[in-house]
Design a protein around this motif. Structure first.
Motif, PDB file in Angstrom:
ATOM      1  N   UNK A  15       0.820  -1.436  -0.013  1.00 29.45           N
ATOM      2  CA  UNK A  15      -0.123   0.043  -0.066  1.00 29.45           C
ATOM      3  C   UNK A  15       0.889   1.564  -0.028  1.00 29.45           C
ATOM      4  N   UNK A  16       0.059   2.384   0.087  1.00 27.84           N
ATOM      5  CA  UNK A  16       0.806   3.558   0.055  1.00 27.84           C
ATOM      6  C   UNK A  16       1.891   3.939   1.257  1.00 27.84           C
ATOM      7  N   UNK A  17       2.938   4.456   0.878  1.00 27.24           N
ATOM      8  CA  UNK A  17       3.855   4.444   1.968  1.00 27.24           C
ATOM      9  C   UNK A  17       3.569   5.207   3.295  1.00 27.24           C
ATOM     10  N   UNK A  18       2.365   6.082   3.318  1.00 28.86           N
ATOM     11  CA  UNK A  18       2.131   6.741   4.484  1.00 28.86           C
ATOM     12  C   UNK A  18       1.125   5.847   5.237  1.00 28.86           C
ATOM     13  N   UNK A  19       0.689   4.611   4.776  1.00 33.46           N
ATOM     14  CA  UNK A  19      -0.122   3.858   5.510  1.00 33.46           C
ATOM     15  C   UNK A  19       0.774   2.864   6.574  1.00 33.46           C
ATOM     16  N   UNK A  20       2.190   3.046   6.117  1.00 33.69           N
ATOM     17  CA  UNK A  20       3.138   2.606   7.284  1.00 33.69           C
ATOM     18  C   UNK A  20       2.911   2.897   8.855  1.00 33.69           C
ATOM     19  N   UNK A  21       2.624   4.201   8.751  1.00 36.59           N
ATOM     20  CA  UNK A  21       2.524   4.803  10.147  1.00 36.59           C
ATOM     21  C   UNK A  21       1.222   4.386  10.557  1.00 36.59           C
ATOM     22  N   UNK A  22       0.051   3.681   9.874  1.00 31.89           N
ATOM     23  CA  UNK A  22      -1.158   3.176  10.245  1.00 31.89           C
ATOM     24  C   UNK A  22      -1.340   1.799  10.170  1.00 31.89           C
ATOM     25  N   UNK A  23      -0.412   1.312  10.461  1.00 27.14           N
ATOM     26  CA  UNK A  23      -0.156  -0.294  10.184  1.00 27.14           C
ATOM     27  C   UNK A  23      -1.171  -0.930  10.965  1.00 27.14           C
ATOM     28  N   UNK A  24      -1.729  -0.575  12.257  1.00 30.34           N
ATOM     29  CA  UNK A  24      -2.676  -1.188  13.097  1.00 30.34           C
ATOM     30  C   UNK A  24      -3.961  -1.004  12.573  1.00 30.34           C
ATOM     31  N   UNK A  25      -4.136   0.403  11.805  1.00 33.57           N
ATOM     32  CA  UNK A  25      -5.510   0.565  11.401  1.00 33.57           C
ATOM     33  C   UNK A  25      -5.762  -0.208   9.934  1.00 33.57           C
ATOM     34  N   UNK A  26      -4.560  -0.395   9.141  1.00 37.03           N
ATOM     35  CA  UNK A  26      -4.474  -1.108   7.955  1.00 37.03           C
ATOM     36  C   UNK A  26      -4.869  -2.638   8.321  1.00 37.03           C
ATOM     37  N   UNK A  27      -4.406  -3.190   9.408  1.00 40.16           N
ATOM     38  CA  UNK A  27      -4.285  -4.713   9.685  1.00 40.16           C
ATOM     39  C   UNK A  27      -5.897  -4.867  10.107  1.00 40.16           C
ATOM     40  N   UNK A  28      -6.428  -3.956  10.887  1.00 35.85           N
ATOM     41  CA  UNK A  28      -7.851  -4.237  11.409  1.00 35.85           C
ATOM     42  C   UNK A  28      -8.746  -4.241  10.253  1.00 35.85           C
ATOM     43  N   UNK A  29      -8.625  -3.269   9.448  1.00 37.82           N
ATOM     44  CA  UNK A  29      -9.484  -3.148   8.309  1.00 37.82           C
ATOM     45  C   UNK A  29      -9.550  -4.310   7.311  1.00 37.82           C
ATOM     46  N   UNK A  30      -8.080  -4.716   6.974  1.00 40.53           N
ATOM     47  CA  UNK A  30      -7.820  -5.846   6.058  1.00 40.53           C
ATOM     48  C   UNK A  30      -8.513  -7.078   6.711  1.00 40.53           C
ATOM     49  N   UNK A  31      -8.209  -7.317   8.079  1.00 43.75           N
ATOM     50  CA  UNK A  31      -8.838  -8.577   8.499  1.00 43.75           C
ATOM     51  C   UNK A  31     -10.242  -8.468   8.541  1.00 43.75           C
ATOM     52  N   UNK A  32     -11.092  -7.373   8.792  1.00 43.67           N
ATOM     53  CA  UNK A  32     -12.406  -7.384   9.132  1.00 43.67           C
ATOM     54  C   UNK A  32     -12.875  -7.581   7.673  1.00 43.67           C
ATOM     55  N   UNK A  33     -12.479  -6.950   6.727  1.00 41.30           N
ATOM     56  CA  UNK A  33     -12.874  -7.016   5.306  1.00 41.30           C
ATOM     57  C   UNK A  33     -13.002  -8.655   4.851  1.00 41.30           C
ATOM     58  N   UNK A  34     -11.932  -9.467   5.420  1.00 40.26           N
ATOM     59  CA  UNK A  34     -11.644 -10.938   5.023  1.00 40.26           C
ATOM     60  C   UNK A  34     -12.443 -11.744   6.015  1.00 40.26           C
ATOM     61  N   UNK A  35     -13.003 -11.072   7.145  1.00 38.67           N
ATOM     62  CA  UNK A  35     -13.555 -11.942   8.175  1.00 38.67           C
ATOM     63  C   UNK A  35     -14.631 -13.132   7.666  1.00 38.67           C
ATOM     64  N   UNK A  36     -15.238 -12.652   6.321  1.00 49.15           N
ATOM     65  CA  UNK A  36     -16.107 -13.499   5.745  1.00 49.15           C
ATOM     66  C   UNK A  36     -15.445 -15.211   5.405  1.00 49.15           C
ATOM     67  N   UNK A  37     -14.310 -15.050   5.197  1.00 49.61           N
ATOM     68  CA  UNK A  37     -13.540 -16.223   4.954  1.00 49.61           C
ATOM     69  C   UNK A  37     -13.336 -17.156   6.153  1.00 49.61           C
ATOM     70  N   UNK A  38     -13.779 -16.811   7.298  1.00 47.32           N
ATOM     71  CA  UNK A  38     -13.811 -17.447   8.390  1.00 47.32           C
ATOM     72  C   UNK A  38     -15.135 -17.497   9.236  1.00 47.32           C
ATOM     73  N   UNK A  39     -16.144 -17.248   8.330  1.00 47.84           N
ATOM     74  CA  UNK A  39     -17.298 -17.424   8.761  1.00 47.84           C
ATOM     75  C   UNK A  39     -17.870 -18.779   9.082  1.00 47.84           C
ATOM     76  N   UNK A  40     -18.992 -19.121   9.870  1.00 47.64           N
ATOM     77  CA  UNK A  40     -19.371 -20.433  10.086  1.00 47.64           C
ATOM     78  C   UNK A  40     -19.847 -21.060   8.832  1.00 47.64           C
ATOM     79  N   UNK A  41     -19.516 -22.120   8.729  1.00 50.28           N
ATOM     80  CA  UNK A  41     -19.757 -23.224   7.572  1.00 50.28           C
ATOM     81  C   UNK A  41     -21.198 -22.758   6.884  1.00 50.28           C
ATOM     82  N   UNK A  42     -22.239 -22.346   7.222  1.00 53.11           N
ATOM     83  CA  UNK A  42     -23.341 -22.045   6.393  1.00 53.11           C
ATOM     84  C   UNK A  42     -23.265 -20.777   5.802  1.00 53.11           C
TER      85      UNK A  42
END
Length: 235
Positions: free
Chosen positions: A143-170
């Motif tokens: 990502x853009x260089x300035x996101x390096x100082x917001x790495x925790x924000x980026x990590x949280x948003x990244x994981x939240x958007x991909x939460x669906x991969x870990x959702x219950x089977x149904x």
């Protein structure tokens, strides 16, 4: 077949209150009627009838996942607000027939224009815009260089958007069906090839998630879900 049923009024009202609380923090001087008009616009976008997966249901799941990660102290209060606002905008423009990356870039541009109009500070707008464009390939490191100082924000948003991969089977099976419905215009063979390539790429990554909680509680189930869908696609 799943359908994009309208969200209950009480749930939409809860989403509105959440948005207004975040904007009160990020744009305290914005007139209330503009903040209300913006959330009504956003909900109308997320409720478009052609959406199956990229709907209010997905928006809600992303916001809920952000809150779960924030409760585990994966990011601070400011980062949580920015991640949540990015959640509102990250699929606000969605056309399943658009060129790759077009939806994300259009959504990011919309986020920048609308947040600027509301008076959100330039630094916060930059972060939200970068988080939205990151969803093109879910690559935090690229990502853009300035996101390096917001790495925790980026990590949280990244994981939240991909939460669906870990959702219950149904829910995961429903999600996979919703994606296929959104791409009903794609012939079955081409869809299987494209979907297989996307999912296989996820499984080659050393880790799917970047926050401690997601790695502990979501990673294993996500890999099982993705592997099972790949088996179905290849059958």
């Amino acid at each position: 077949m799943t359908t994009n049923s309208p969200a209950p009024a009480a749930h939409l009202e809860s989403l509105r209150r959440s948005w207004l609380a975040d904007l009160e923090f990020l744009a305290p001087e914005a007139p209330q009627h503009l903040k209300v008009a913006e959330v009504d616009f956003l909900l109308a976008q997320w409720s478009q009838p052609h959406r199956r997966y990229h709907s209010v249901q997905h928006l809600t799941e992303v916001l809920t996942a952000i809150d779960e990660l924030a409760a585990a102290r994966a990011c601070d209060a400011v980062s949580t607000r920015l991640a949540r606002v990015a959640g509102w905008y990250h699929d606000v423009a969605y056309d399943p027939q658009a060129a790759p990356g077009s939806n994300e870039h259009r959504s990011a541009t919309m986020a920048r224009d609308h947040l600027n109009a509301l008076g959100v500070t330039r630094g916060s707008v930059d972060v939200v815009e970068s988080l939205v464009t990151m969803t093109i390939n879910h690559d935090i490191d690229g990502g853009p260089a300035h996101l390096a100082s917001w790495r925790h924000t980026a990590a949280v948003f990244h994981d939240a958007d991909l939460w669906i991969l870990s959702s219950p089977t149904d829910r995961y099976r429903e999600y996979a069906e919703q994606v296929r419905q959104e791409y009903a215009h794609v012939p079955p063979t081409l869809f299987r090839q494209g979907r297989t390539a996307i999912l296989a790429d996820f499984l080659t990554r050393p880790v799917l998630y970047r926050t401690d909680l997601a790695q502990r509680q979501w990673e294993s189930r996500a890999r099982e879900n993705v592997a099972a869908e790949l088996d179905r696609l290849r059958a």
